[in-house]
Design an enzyme around this catalytic site. Sequence first.
Site, PDB file in Angstrom:
ATOM      1  N   ARG A  21      52.810  23.388  41.389  1.00 47.61           N
ATOM      2  CA  ARG A  21      52.234  23.309  40.297  1.00 47.61           C
ATOM      3  C   ARG A  21      52.327  23.874  39.104  1.00 47.61           C
ATOM      4  O   ARG A  21      52.556  24.744  39.873  1.00 47.61           O
ATOM      5  CB  ARG A  21      50.181  23.585  40.250  1.00 47.61           C
ATOM      6  N   ALA A  80      39.849  27.061  38.434  1.00 45.83           N
ATOM      7  CA  ALA A  80      39.280  26.726  36.938  1.00 45.83           C
ATOM      8  C   ALA A  80      37.654  26.732  36.450  1.00 45.83           C
ATOM      9  O   ALA A  80      37.018  26.712  35.719  1.00 45.83           O
ATOM     10  CB  ALA A  80      39.377  25.461  36.435  1.00 45.83           C
ATOM     11  N   GLU A 101      36.845  39.410  41.814  1.00 41.48           N
ATOM     12  CA  GLU A 101      37.812  38.111  41.216  1.00 41.48           C
ATOM     13  C   GLU A 101      38.962  38.806  40.382  1.00 41.48           C
ATOM     14  O   GLU A 101      39.746  39.289  40.657  1.00 41.48           O
ATOM     15  CB  GLU A 101      37.745  37.897  39.638  1.00 41.48           C
TER      16      GLU A 101
HETATM   17  C1  DQA Z   1      43.866  30.832  37.316  1.00 40.44           C
HETATM   18  C2  DQA Z   1      43.401  30.479  36.603  1.00 40.44           C
HETATM   19  C3  DQA Z   1      42.936  29.878  35.383  1.00 40.44           C
HETATM   20  O1  DQA Z   1      41.954  29.301  34.243  1.00 40.44           O
HETATM   21  C4  DQA Z   1      43.749  28.176  36.714  1.00 40.44           C
HETATM   22  O2  DQA Z   1      42.762  27.214  36.061  1.00 40.44           O
HETATM   23  C5  DQA Z   1      43.577  28.390  37.906  1.00 40.44           C
HETATM   24  C6  DQA Z   1      44.230  29.440  38.592  1.00 40.44           C
HETATM   25  C7  DQA Z   1      44.854  31.617  37.974  1.00 40.44           C
HETATM   26  O3  DQA Z   1      45.391  32.740  39.182  1.00 40.44           O
HETATM   27  O4  DQA Z   1      45.447  32.082  37.043  1.00 40.44           O
HETATM   28  O5  DQA Z   1      43.889  27.368  38.284  1.00 40.44           O
HETATM   29  O6  DQA Z   1      42.735  31.087  38.220  1.00 40.44           O
END
Ligand code: DQA
Length: 147
Positions: A21, A80, A101
């Site tokens: 990804r 997301a 987080e």
């Molecule tokens: C994420 C950042 C989010 O905006 C994104 O949708 C992800 C990964 C990150 O780890 O940078 O899926 O959480």
Amino acid sequence: MKKVKKILVINGPNINLLGLREPEIYGAKSYADLLAFIDAVAKEAGAEAECFQSNSEGAIVDKIQQAHGKFDGIVINPAAYTHTSIAIPDALKAVGIPAVEVHLSDISKREAYRRISYTSEACRATIAGKGFEGYGEAVRFLTEAAR
Ligand code: DQA
């Protein structure tokens, strides 16, 4: 003797596709590499980490609810759902387990819609833009906080 701290690490949608990804944003390492990294960091910190990944918001809420009374800390990258879910921070607040987080990328420097995190207000700290190391910092933070 110190009790081994139990840390639950939750990853949201598409984190299972790490490596494949958008590697220019999320890096070339796989989800399996992330699991090995977290395992090593947790052992070094004197903690035990259980990792859970789901592409479904409800499954993440269920996992947080089930963590009540079983874990000393939660590291969460809601992916997301960070920017859309109210149910996830509600669940974190409901169980009251200290949470941190984590984001692999620096969400403050990307698209405007990524600058809003509903998760943050249910967490003691937010670590973003440090790749895998962010999970390491979060595990150490919670291991210290939970002592
Ligand atoms: C994420 C950042 C989010 O905006 C994104 O949708 C992800 C990964 C990150 O780890 O940078 O899926 O959480």
